[in-house]
Write a protein that holds these residues in place. Structure first.
Motif, PDB file in Angstrom:
ATOM      1  N   GLU A 141       9.089  -4.431   8.432  1.00 12.77           N
ATOM      2  CA  GLU A 141      10.289  -3.601   8.523  1.00 12.77           C
ATOM      3  C   GLU A 141      11.316  -4.110   7.524  1.00 12.77           C
ATOM      4  O   GLU A 141      11.624  -5.297   7.489  1.00 12.77           O
ATOM      5  CB  GLU A 141      10.845  -3.639   9.943  1.00 12.77           C
ATOM      6  CG  GLU A 141       9.859  -3.076  10.962  1.00 12.77           C
ATOM      7  CD  GLU A 141      10.406  -3.081  12.362  1.00 12.77           C
ATOM      8  OE1 GLU A 141      11.563  -2.651  12.550  1.00 12.77           O
ATOM      9  OE2 GLU A 141       9.677  -3.520  13.269  1.00 12.77           O
ATOM     10  N   ARG A 142      11.845  -3.198   6.689  1.00 17.02           N
ATOM     11  CA  ARG A 142      12.747  -3.600   5.599  1.00 17.02           C
ATOM     12  C   ARG A 142      13.971  -4.366   6.076  1.00 17.02           C
ATOM     13  O   ARG A 142      14.392  -5.304   5.420  1.00 17.02           O
ATOM     14  CB  ARG A 142      13.185  -2.384   4.794  1.00 17.02           C
ATOM     15  CG  ARG A 142      12.174  -2.027   3.747  1.00 17.02           C
ATOM     16  CD  ARG A 142      12.621  -0.965   2.810  1.00 17.02           C
ATOM     17  NE  ARG A 142      14.045  -0.895   2.586  1.00 17.02           N
ATOM     18  CZ  ARG A 142      14.618  -0.165   1.666  1.00 17.02           C
ATOM     19  NH1 ARG A 142      13.884   0.572   0.873  1.00 17.02           N
ATOM     20  NH2 ARG A 142      15.917  -0.134   1.524  1.00 17.02           N
ATOM     21  N   PHE A 143      14.551  -3.975   7.194  1.00 18.55           N
ATOM     22  CA  PHE A 143      15.783  -4.640   7.591  1.00 18.55           C
ATOM     23  C   PHE A 143      15.533  -6.055   8.115  1.00 18.55           C
ATOM     24  O   PHE A 143      16.471  -6.810   8.337  1.00 18.55           O
ATOM     25  CB  PHE A 143      16.584  -3.790   8.589  1.00 18.55           C
ATOM     26  CG  PHE A 143      16.257  -4.037  10.030  1.00 18.55           C
ATOM     27  CD1 PHE A 143      17.114  -4.798  10.821  1.00 18.55           C
ATOM     28  CD2 PHE A 143      15.120  -3.508  10.605  1.00 18.55           C
ATOM     29  CE1 PHE A 143      16.828  -5.017  12.152  1.00 18.55           C
ATOM     30  CE2 PHE A 143      14.836  -3.731  11.929  1.00 18.55           C
ATOM     31  CZ  PHE A 143      15.684  -4.482  12.709  1.00 18.55           C
ATOM     32  N   LYS A 144      14.276  -6.442   8.258  1.00 14.40           N
ATOM     33  CA  LYS A 144      13.946  -7.783   8.745  1.00 14.40           C
ATOM     34  C   LYS A 144      13.465  -8.716   7.644  1.00 14.40           C
ATOM     35  O   LYS A 144      13.116  -9.854   7.904  1.00 14.40           O
ATOM     36  CB  LYS A 144      12.889  -7.681   9.839  1.00 14.40           C
ATOM     37  CG  LYS A 144      13.393  -6.938  11.064  1.00 14.40           C
ATOM     38  CD  LYS A 144      12.346  -6.862  12.136  1.00 14.40           C
ATOM     39  CE  LYS A 144      12.897  -6.111  13.340  1.00 14.40           C
ATOM     40  NZ  LYS A 144      11.910  -6.029  14.423  1.00 14.40           N
ATOM     41  N   ILE A 145      13.456  -8.208   6.397  1.00 14.57           N
ATOM     42  CA  ILE A 145      12.950  -9.010   5.283  1.00 14.57           C
ATOM     43  C   ILE A 145      13.933  -9.029   4.121  1.00 14.57           C
ATOM     44  O   ILE A 145      14.824  -8.199   4.038  1.00 14.57           O
ATOM     45  CB  ILE A 145      11.584  -8.493   4.795  1.00 14.57           C
ATOM     46  CG1 ILE A 145      11.669  -7.041   4.299  1.00 14.57           C
ATOM     47  CG2 ILE A 145      10.528  -8.628   5.891  1.00 14.57           C
ATOM     48  CD1 ILE A 145      10.374  -6.497   3.701  1.00 14.57           C
ATOM     49  N   SER A 146      13.748  -9.996   3.242  1.00 16.20           N
ATOM     50  CA  SER A 146      14.477 -10.053   1.973  1.00 16.20           C
ATOM     51  C   SER A 146      13.517  -9.609   0.883  1.00 16.20           C
ATOM     52  O   SER A 146      12.330  -9.950   0.909  1.00 16.20           O
ATOM     53  CB  SER A 146      14.943 -11.473   1.672  1.00 16.20           C
ATOM     54  OG  SER A 146      15.891 -11.893   2.609  1.00 16.20           O
ATOM     55  N   ARG A 167      12.011   2.274  13.903  1.00 24.50           N
ATOM     56  CA  ARG A 167      13.250   2.602  14.621  1.00 24.50           C
ATOM     57  C   ARG A 167      14.501   2.281  13.814  1.00 24.50           C
ATOM     58  O   ARG A 167      15.538   2.877  14.002  1.00 24.50           O
ATOM     59  CB  ARG A 167      13.307   1.845  15.945  1.00 24.50           C
ATOM     60  CG  ARG A 167      12.368   2.366  16.965  1.00 24.50           C
ATOM     61  CD  ARG A 167      12.609   1.694  18.311  1.00 24.50           C
ATOM     62  NE  ARG A 167      11.629   2.176  19.248  1.00 24.50           N
ATOM     63  CZ  ARG A 167      10.638   1.460  19.729  1.00 24.50           C
ATOM     64  NH1 ARG A 167      10.501   0.202  19.375  1.00 24.50           N
ATOM     65  NH2 ARG A 167       9.779   1.984  20.563  1.00 24.50           N
ATOM     66  N   HIS A 168      14.390   1.303  12.933  1.00 19.55           N
ATOM     67  CA  HIS A 168      15.558   0.831  12.191  1.00 19.55           C
ATOM     68  C   HIS A 168      15.594   1.286  10.749  1.00 19.55           C
ATOM     69  O   HIS A 168      16.370   0.785   9.955  1.00 19.55           O
ATOM     70  CB  HIS A 168      15.611  -0.697  12.249  1.00 19.55           C
ATOM     71  CG  HIS A 168      15.644  -1.216  13.640  1.00 19.55           C
ATOM     72  ND1 HIS A 168      14.529  -1.721  14.266  1.00 19.55           N
ATOM     73  CD2 HIS A 168      16.642  -1.261  14.551  1.00 19.55           C
ATOM     74  CE1 HIS A 168      14.849  -2.073  15.488  1.00 19.55           C
ATOM     75  NE2 HIS A 168      16.116  -1.807  15.691  1.00 19.55           N
ATOM     76  N   GLY A 169      14.734   2.211  10.384  1.00 16.38           N
ATOM     77  CA  GLY A 169      14.738   2.702   9.007  1.00 16.38           C
ATOM     78  C   GLY A 169      13.394   2.561   8.346  1.00 16.38           C
ATOM     79  O   GLY A 169      12.350   2.736   8.967  1.00 16.38           O
ATOM     80  N   LYS A 170      13.403   2.191   7.088  1.00 21.09           N
ATOM     81  CA  LYS A 170      12.185   2.140   6.288  1.00 21.09           C
ATOM     82  C   LYS A 170      11.365   0.881   6.558  1.00 21.09           C
ATOM     83  O   LYS A 170      11.892  -0.127   7.012  1.00 21.09           O
ATOM     84  CB  LYS A 170      12.528   2.225   4.808  1.00 21.09           C
ATOM     85  CG  LYS A 170      13.137   3.558   4.427  1.00 21.09           C
ATOM     86  CD  LYS A 170      13.413   3.623   2.950  1.00 21.09           C
ATOM     87  CE  LYS A 170      13.990   4.988   2.592  1.00 21.09           C
ATOM     88  NZ  LYS A 170      14.219   5.111   1.164  1.00 21.09           N
ATOM     89  N   ALA A 171      10.076   0.998   6.225  1.00 23.50           N
ATOM     90  CA  ALA A 171       9.146  -0.116   6.368  1.00 23.50           C
ATOM     91  C   ALA A 171       8.065   0.032   5.306  1.00 23.50           C
ATOM     92  O   ALA A 171       7.859   1.115   4.771  1.00 23.50           O
ATOM     93  CB  ALA A 171       8.539  -0.118   7.770  1.00 23.50           C
ATOM     94  N   VAL A 186       0.844  -1.191   0.000  1.00 25.64           N
ATOM     95  CA  VAL A 186       0.000   0.000   0.000  1.00 25.64           C
ATOM     96  C   VAL A 186       0.883   1.245   0.000  1.00 25.64           C
ATOM     97  O   VAL A 186       0.607   2.215  -0.692  1.00 25.64           O
ATOM     98  CB  VAL A 186      -0.931   0.026   1.236  1.00 25.64           C
ATOM     99  CG1 VAL A 186      -1.722   1.321   1.310  1.00 25.64           C
ATOM    100  CG2 VAL A 186      -1.842  -1.183   1.246  1.00 25.64           C
ATOM    101  N   SER A 187       1.976   1.205   0.784  1.00 29.27           N
ATOM    102  CA  SER A 187       2.867   2.363   0.887  1.00 29.27           C
ATOM    103  C   SER A 187       4.279   1.916   1.238  1.00 29.27           C
ATOM    104  O   SER A 187       4.469   1.002   2.038  1.00 29.27           O
ATOM    105  CB  SER A 187       2.353   3.312   1.973  1.00 29.27           C
ATOM    106  OG  SER A 187       3.252   4.368   2.172  1.00 29.27           O
ATOM    107  N   LYS A 188       5.254   2.601   0.639  1.00 29.90           N
ATOM    108  CA  LYS A 188       6.661   2.369   0.964  1.00 29.90           C
ATOM    109  C   LYS A 188       7.232   3.515   1.786  1.00 29.90           C
ATOM    110  O   LYS A 188       8.433   3.587   1.993  1.00 29.90           O
ATOM    111  CB  LYS A 188       7.481   2.224  -0.322  1.00 29.90           C
ATOM    112  CG  LYS A 188       7.210   0.957  -1.087  1.00 29.90           C
ATOM    113  CD  LYS A 188       8.149   0.868  -2.273  1.00 29.90           C
ATOM    114  CE  LYS A 188       7.993  -0.447  -2.997  1.00 29.90           C
ATOM    115  NZ  LYS A 188       8.948  -0.578  -4.107  1.00 29.90           N
TER     116      LYS A 188
END
Length: 129
Positions: free
Chosen positions: A101-106, A37-41, A30-32
């Motif tokens: 959260e981007r830093f938790k996914i590939s 806390r760790h950056g983008k999501a 829906v939205s980038k």
């Protein structure tokens, strides 16, 4: 514990960076423009292969929300949160949607996102939806 059932998604897939369990499809974004806390999501209409934790009120950049952390069913890592209730009328569109959260996914191309220099410290929520 019981048998673990995991849904296999097809298409451009976001997955858990730890265990590669499928979590969401690119077309469900829906939205980038969200931040944590760790950056983008990313905000998704639908996510798969997650369990939902306890609901709690959180003060976020866009107001008070009732949210629940979401966990990967494969490894138990927290991968984001789900919006249960948005108190502000203009935030109601978030209800029932989930943030990864981007830093938790590939990413769909297999790339991992890492905490970068643009890391934001503060409440988790959208910048400019």
């Amino acid at each position: 514990m019981g048998r673990l059932f995991v849904v296999t998604l097809e298409g451009k897939i976001y997955s858990c960076k730890h265990c590669k369990t499928h979590l969401a499809l690119y077309e469900d974004i829906v939205s980038k423009s969200f931040r944590c806390r760790h950056g983008k999501a990313y905000l998704f209409n639908n996510v798969a292969n997650v369990t939902v934790g306890e609901k709690e009120e959180r003060a976020m950049m866009t107001g008070l929300h009732i949210v629940a952390d979401i966990f990967c069913v494969g490894c138990g890592s927290i991968v984001g949160w789900k919006y249960e209730i948005a108190h502000e009328t203009d935030q109601k569109y978030k209800e029932g949607k989930s943030v990864l959260e981007r830093f938790k996914i590939s990413g769909p191309d297999g790339s991992n996102y890492w905490i970068g220099h643009e890391t934001y410290v503060g409440g988790s929520d959208a910048d400019d939806v």
